[in-house]
Enzyme design. Structure first.
Site, short mmCIF file in Angstrom:
data_model
loop_
_atom_site.label_atom_id
_atom_site.label_comp_id
_atom_site.label_asym_id
_atom_site.label_seq_id
_atom_site.Cartn_x
_atom_site.Cartn_y
_atom_site.Cartn_z
N HIS A 64 47.75 93.43 9.90
CA HIS A 64 48.78 93.89 10.83
C HIS A 64 50.10 94.07 10.11
O HIS A 64 50.26 93.65 8.96
CB HIS A 64 48.92 92.91 12.01
CG HIS A 64 49.42 91.54 11.62
ND1 HIS A 64 48.75 90.71 10.76
CD2 HIS A 64 50.54 90.86 12.01
CE1 HIS A 64 49.41 89.57 10.63
NE2 HIS A 64 50.51 89.64 11.37
N HIS A 66 53.12 92.82 10.10
CA HIS A 66 54.20 91.83 10.00
C HIS A 66 54.50 91.72 8.51
O HIS A 66 53.58 91.72 7.69
CB HIS A 66 53.75 90.47 10.57
CG HIS A 66 54.04 90.34 12.04
ND1 HIS A 66 53.39 89.44 12.85
CD2 HIS A 66 54.93 91.02 12.84
CE1 HIS A 66 53.86 89.57 14.09
NE2 HIS A 66 54.78 90.50 14.11
N ASP A 68 55.16 89.51 6.35
CA ASP A 68 54.52 88.57 5.44
C ASP A 68 53.12 89.02 5.00
O ASP A 68 52.58 88.51 4.02
CB ASP A 68 54.47 87.14 6.04
CG ASP A 68 53.82 87.05 7.41
OD1 ASP A 68 53.88 88.04 8.15
OD2 ASP A 68 53.26 85.99 7.73
N HIS A 69 52.54 90.01 5.69
CA HIS A 69 51.18 90.45 5.33
C HIS A 69 51.14 91.78 4.58
O HIS A 69 50.09 92.19 4.11
CB HIS A 69 50.32 90.56 6.60
CG HIS A 69 50.09 89.24 7.25
ND1 HIS A 69 48.89 88.57 7.18
CD2 HIS A 69 50.94 88.43 7.93
CE1 HIS A 69 49.00 87.41 7.81
NE2 HIS A 69 50.24 87.30 8.27
N HIS A 141 47.09 88.79 18.62
CA HIS A 141 48.36 88.41 18.02
C HIS A 141 49.51 89.07 18.79
O HIS A 141 49.28 89.78 19.75
CB HIS A 141 48.33 88.82 16.54
CG HIS A 141 49.41 88.23 15.70
ND1 HIS A 141 49.84 86.94 15.81
CD2 HIS A 141 50.15 88.79 14.69
CE1 HIS A 141 50.80 86.72 14.94
NE2 HIS A 141 51.01 87.83 14.25
N ASP A 211 46.31 86.95 11.51
CA ASP A 211 47.05 86.13 12.49
C ASP A 211 46.45 86.35 13.87
O ASP A 211 46.37 87.48 14.34
CB ASP A 211 48.52 86.55 12.52
CG ASP A 211 49.25 86.20 11.23
OD1 ASP A 211 48.60 85.70 10.31
OD2 ASP A 211 50.47 86.45 11.16
N HIS A 269 47.11 80.25 6.07
CA HIS A 269 48.30 80.67 6.81
C HIS A 269 49.00 79.45 7.42
O HIS A 269 49.29 79.39 8.61
CB HIS A 269 47.89 81.69 7.90
CG HIS A 269 49.03 82.53 8.41
ND1 HIS A 269 49.81 82.14 9.47
CD2 HIS A 269 49.51 83.73 8.03
CE1 HIS A 269 50.72 83.07 9.72
NE2 HIS A 269 50.57 84.04 8.85
#
Ligand SMILES: [Zn+2]
Ligand SMILES: [Zn+2]
Length: 306
Positions: A64, A66, A68-69, A141, A211, A269
């Site tokens: 996804h 976000h 951080d990914h 999520h 997530d 995570h």
């Protein structure tokens, strides 16, 4: 002839890195082929320190959008170009991923030396590679997110040398052909692999949640995984936060692993709030004993199903 299927955790923290944990990324390696799942910031250094080759057959799965990914992806592509990668690169992710890549690489004047073959993620089979079949499912999520199942293609059965000898197949090249599931001809006789091997073995399966909240749909999706890598952002006493932020607790990950009858569970995570994750692992093991904590730089082997 056991082909090595190795999983290396490159980043195991949530949202922000810690001195010991980088942002999410996992590499699956099998016979020179690499499947990279998520590309958190800093993934490049880990890829280098764990000697994950960047020039060969490679697929990148993004769960996804976000930060951080995904923020590590651009730098990774740039490094591949500096290394003059030529082979096409498979990329799978939400459809907005391609837009993000196009806009940012344009603004930063990044010219790639290789084509990107983009497949938008959707429920079902999204990609077939030389060694794997990749399935996706919707995760639960706060933004559109996908979970992935990386399935090794079925492998030829166990080879029985005594059977090959009895059929007068000379040792060497012909044995190797049969071991790979291909027929051979000896003295005008055609010998099919089932005459000298056991039944084909199902491929190994690695699941990755990204997530997500746990869900019944995900428990079905991950059914029978040899290794399940699951969101374990919070411990049980912080479940409220997990619900609110659309993540899972380690106990919830364990519950899902149990429902899905997976072989092994790797928690990842982890929220940076926990200096040690041993309490999260403990909580999970009460529910699903074959649980481990992912750690940056840790490589584990995925075995054949029993
Ligand atoms: Zn995250
Ligand atoms: Zn997220």
């Amino acid at each position: 002839m056991l082909v090595r299927l190795a999983v290396t955790f490159l980043g195991t923290s949530a949202a922000v890195p810690t001195p010991r944990r980088g942002l999410p990324a996992v590499a699956i390696r099998r016979e020179g082929e690499v499947v990279l799942m998520d590309c958190g910031e800093g993934v490049q250094r880990r890829v280098i320190s764990e000697s994950v080759g960047l020039g060969g057959d490679m697929t990148i799965l993004i769960t996804h959008l976000h930060g951080d990914h995904v923020t590590g992806l651009l730098g990774l592509l740039q490094t591949m170009s500096l290394a003059q990668r030529r082979k096409p690169l498979n990329v799978v992710g939400p459809h907005t991923l391609l837009k993000w890549l196009e806009v940012t690489s344009d603004l930063l004047h990044i010219g790639l030396t290789f084509p990107i073959v983009f497949s938008p993620a959707r429920a079902g089979v999204v990609l077939r590679t030389g060694g794997f079949r990749v399935r996706a499912a919707k995760a639960a999520h706060s933004v559109e997110a996908f979970a992935y199942l990386v399935e090794e293609l079925p492998r030829p059965g166990v080879f029985y040398p005594e059977k090959a000898k009895a059929l007068k197949v000379p040792e060497g090249k012909l044995w190797s052909r049969l071991q790979k599931g291909r027929p051979v001809t000896v003295g005008g006789r055609k010998i099919e692999p089932p005459a000298v091997t056991g039944p084909p073995r199902p491929g190994r399966k690695v699941g990755y949640s990204g997530d997500t909240r746990p869900s019944k749909a995900l428990a079905r999706f991950f059914a029978g995984c040899d290794l399940l890598i699951f969101d374990s952002t919070f411990r049980e006493s912080d479940r409220e936060k997990a619900v609110e932020r659309r993540h899972s607790t380690s106990a919830e990950a364990a519950e899902l692993a149990k429902q899905a009858h997976v072989h092994r569970l790797a928690l990842t995570h982890f929220s940076a709030r926990y200096t040690s994750v041993s309490s999260l692992v403990k909580e999970a093991r009460k529910i699903f004993p074959n649980t481990m904590a992912a750690a940056d730089g840790l490589t584990i082997e995925v075995g054949y199903p029993e």
